[in-house]
Design a protein around this motif. Structure first.
Motif, short mmCIF file in Angstrom:
data_model
loop_
_atom_site.label_atom_id
_atom_site.label_comp_id
_atom_site.label_asym_id
_atom_site.label_seq_id
_atom_site.Cartn_x
_atom_site.Cartn_y
_atom_site.Cartn_z
N TYR A 138 14.33 11.45 21.03
CA TYR A 138 12.94 11.33 21.46
C TYR A 138 12.34 10.03 20.96
O TYR A 138 12.79 9.42 19.98
CB TYR A 138 12.11 12.54 20.97
CG TYR A 138 12.11 12.76 19.46
CD1 TYR A 138 11.12 12.22 18.66
CD2 TYR A 138 13.08 13.56 18.87
CE1 TYR A 138 11.10 12.46 17.28
CE2 TYR A 138 13.08 13.80 17.50
CZ TYR A 138 12.08 13.25 16.73
OH TYR A 138 12.08 13.47 15.37
N TYR A 139 11.29 9.62 21.67
CA TYR A 139 10.62 8.34 21.40
C TYR A 139 9.12 8.60 21.42
O TYR A 139 8.58 9.17 22.38
CB TYR A 139 11.02 7.31 22.46
CG TYR A 139 12.53 7.20 22.58
CD1 TYR A 139 13.25 6.37 21.73
CD2 TYR A 139 13.23 7.97 23.51
CE1 TYR A 139 14.63 6.29 21.79
CE2 TYR A 139 14.61 7.90 23.60
CZ TYR A 139 15.31 7.06 22.73
OH TYR A 139 16.68 7.01 22.80
N VAL A 140 8.43 8.18 20.35
CA VAL A 140 7.04 8.54 20.19
C VAL A 140 6.23 7.33 19.71
O VAL A 140 6.75 6.41 19.07
CB VAL A 140 6.85 9.71 19.20
CG1 VAL A 140 7.53 10.96 19.70
CG2 VAL A 140 7.36 9.32 17.81
N LEU A 141 4.94 7.38 19.96
CA LEU A 141 3.97 6.42 19.44
C LEU A 141 3.07 7.16 18.47
O LEU A 141 2.59 8.26 18.79
CB LEU A 141 3.15 5.80 20.57
CG LEU A 141 2.11 4.75 20.18
CD1 LEU A 141 2.81 3.51 19.59
CD2 LEU A 141 1.27 4.36 21.39
N GLY A 142 2.85 6.60 17.28
CA GLY A 142 2.11 7.32 16.26
C GLY A 142 0.97 6.56 15.65
O GLY A 142 0.87 5.32 15.77
N PHE A 143 0.09 7.30 14.99
CA PHE A 143 -1.10 6.74 14.33
C PHE A 143 -1.23 7.38 12.96
O PHE A 143 -1.10 8.60 12.80
CB PHE A 143 -2.34 7.04 15.17
CG PHE A 143 -3.62 6.53 14.56
CD1 PHE A 143 -3.90 5.18 14.55
CD2 PHE A 143 -4.54 7.42 14.00
CE1 PHE A 143 -5.08 4.71 13.98
CE2 PHE A 143 -5.72 6.97 13.45
CZ PHE A 143 -5.99 5.60 13.43
N VAL A 144 -1.46 6.56 11.93
CA VAL A 144 -1.64 7.02 10.56
C VAL A 144 -3.09 6.81 10.16
O VAL A 144 -3.65 5.73 10.34
CB VAL A 144 -0.71 6.28 9.58
CG1 VAL A 144 -0.88 6.81 8.16
CG2 VAL A 144 0.74 6.42 10.01
N ILE A 145 -3.70 7.87 9.61
CA ILE A 145 -5.10 7.81 9.21
C ILE A 145 -5.20 7.57 7.71
O ILE A 145 -4.63 8.37 6.94
CB ILE A 145 -5.83 9.11 9.58
CG1 ILE A 145 -5.70 9.37 11.09
CG2 ILE A 145 -7.30 9.05 9.19
CD1 ILE A 145 -6.20 10.72 11.52
N TYR A 161 0.85 -1.19 0.00
CA TYR A 161 0.00 0.00 0.00
C TYR A 161 0.88 1.23 0.00
O TYR A 161 2.07 1.17 0.30
CB TYR A 161 -0.94 0.01 1.21
CG TYR A 161 -0.22 0.09 2.54
CD1 TYR A 161 0.07 1.32 3.13
CD2 TYR A 161 0.18 -1.07 3.20
CE1 TYR A 161 0.74 1.39 4.33
CE2 TYR A 161 0.85 -1.00 4.42
CZ TYR A 161 1.12 0.22 4.98
OH TYR A 161 1.78 0.31 6.17
N SER A 162 0.30 2.37 -0.32
CA SER A 162 1.03 3.64 -0.33
C SER A 162 0.50 4.54 0.78
O SER A 162 -0.70 4.54 1.09
CB SER A 162 0.86 4.33 -1.69
OG SER A 162 1.41 5.64 -1.65
N ASN A 163 1.39 5.32 1.37
CA ASN A 163 0.98 6.28 2.40
C ASN A 163 0.54 7.62 1.81
O ASN A 163 0.05 8.49 2.55
CB ASN A 163 2.12 6.52 3.38
CG ASN A 163 2.29 5.39 4.37
OD1 ASN A 163 1.31 4.85 4.87
ND2 ASN A 163 3.53 5.01 4.65
N LYS A 164 0.72 7.80 0.52
CA LYS A 164 0.41 9.09 -0.10
C LYS A 164 -1.03 9.49 0.19
O LYS A 164 -1.97 8.70 0.05
CB LYS A 164 0.61 9.01 -1.61
CG LYS A 164 0.34 10.32 -2.33
CD LYS A 164 0.58 10.20 -3.83
CE LYS A 164 0.27 11.51 -4.54
NZ LYS A 164 0.51 11.41 -6.01
N TYR A 219 1.37 15.15 7.06
CA TYR A 219 0.64 14.69 5.87
C TYR A 219 1.64 14.15 4.87
O TYR A 219 2.67 14.80 4.58
CB TYR A 219 -0.14 15.86 5.27
CG TYR A 219 -0.82 15.55 3.96
CD1 TYR A 219 -1.98 14.79 3.93
CD2 TYR A 219 -0.30 16.03 2.75
CE1 TYR A 219 -2.62 14.50 2.73
CE2 TYR A 219 -0.93 15.75 1.54
CZ TYR A 219 -2.09 14.98 1.54
OH TYR A 219 -2.71 14.69 0.35
N TYR A 220 1.36 12.95 4.33
CA TYR A 220 2.22 12.34 3.33
C TYR A 220 1.90 12.93 1.95
O TYR A 220 0.85 12.65 1.37
CB TYR A 220 2.01 10.84 3.29
CG TYR A 220 2.65 10.08 4.43
CD1 TYR A 220 3.95 9.62 4.34
CD2 TYR A 220 1.93 9.82 5.60
CE1 TYR A 220 4.54 8.91 5.39
CE2 TYR A 220 2.51 9.12 6.66
CZ TYR A 220 3.81 8.67 6.53
OH TYR A 220 4.39 7.98 7.57
#
Length: 296
Positions: free
Chosen positions: A289-296, A45-48, A111-112
């Motif tokens: 830094y260390y982060v947790l992320g979410f992609v919509i 899949y693409s993140n675009k 935003y990608y």
């Protein structure tokens, strides 16, 4: 500022920019981007066109900095001042919605624009604390009375020419602890390092460049006069970063990154009498830094 340190910071920024703007080879039939690592598998899949958000926490290190104080009756510089960050102890503040912004945190919303490029807005809430007591050198002058209304300087009055000097709390306290806030616009590039056989989980390298404004809330006193000020735009900065993101799925990722930057703060509040008393300094920083992320 030390020339070697400045050269190092800008070299890292140059490397980050060079990587970020590297030429990409695209597979037009699959809308995928070829990684410089050429992993065995490619995600399916693409993140675009997708958005992402991440939240996490940081630790920072600072080069020694010259701090210049100026106002009615005084004009002096403290040279090669050492400072450190102030991370919160591990407690409920890290997950308490009311207190969650107290620790040193990082927040980005992006935003990608392509599968392997994104733009983002960020807020790095770091903390900067001048250690006291500490010995430095000082140049400039301090009159017996300074500012308006007058503040008595007592034994600190005099003219200085690179004398050894000890910073004590009755002289100056100085910290950006609420905080040393870096509000940025960023451009990031991604190169997949590893992709699982199921083409869902993958590890990608992020490189990028940030630029933006420093909006500290400075807690400072000068000869006992001062306060914790409101946020103000005190200057600008730029940084380069590199890190890795591991995607557990199409939507969730864990990221660890390093960032090196330069900041110029020319409008720092000290006593609270901003029409009279101010300070300025340049700060080089290294942040991880260390982060947790979410992609919509």
């Amino acid at each position: 500022m030390n020339i070697r340190k400045r050269a190092l910071v800008f070299l890292m920024a140059f490397i980050g920019c060079k990587t970020t703007f590297a030429i990409t080879l695209a597979d037009s039939t699959k809308n995928k981007t070829t990684s410089i690592f050429n992993p065995k598998n490619s995600k399916d899949y693409s993140n675009k066109g997708r958005f992402y958000v991440h939240w996490g926490y940081n630790f920072s290190f600072y080069s020694k900095s010259n701090i210049h104080f100026k106002g009615p009756g005084y004009n002096f510089t403290l040279h090669k001042v050492h400072a450190a960050d102030r991370p919160s102890k591990l407690n409920w503040d890290y997950i308490n919605p009311v207190e969650i912004t107290i620790p040193q945190f990082n927040f980005h919303f992006g935003y990608y624009i392509k599968d392997n490029y994104s733009i983002s807005l960020g807020w790095d809430h770091m903390k900067y604390v001048v250690n006291t007591p500490q010995k430095v050198t000082i140049t400039g002058y301090i009159h017996p009375e300074i500012s308006n209304p007058a503040i008595q300087t007592g034994a600190y009055a005099g003219t200085y020419d690179h004398e050894e000097f000890e910073i004590k709390e009755d002289f100056v306290t100085f910290e950006h602890t609420d905080g040393y806030n870096f509000a940025t616009v960023s451009l990031e590039r991604y190169d997949d390092i590893w992709v699982a056989h199921n083409k869902k989980q993958y590890l990608t390298m992020e490189t990028g460049f940030d630029t933006g404004l420093l909006i500290p809330r400075t807690d400072a006193t000068l000869f006992g006069v001062g306060k914790n000020h409101y946020w103000n735009v005190a200057g600008w900065g730029a940084s380069a970063k590199v890190g890795a993101k591991f995607f557990f799925s199409k939507h969730f990722f864990l990221q660890g990154s390093f960032k090196s930057g330069f900041t110029n703060l020319s409008r720092i509040r000290t006593t609270g009498r901003k029409a009279f008393d101010n300070a300025r300094q340049n700060i080089n920083f290294f942040e991880h830094y260390y982060v947790l992320g979410f992609v919509i």
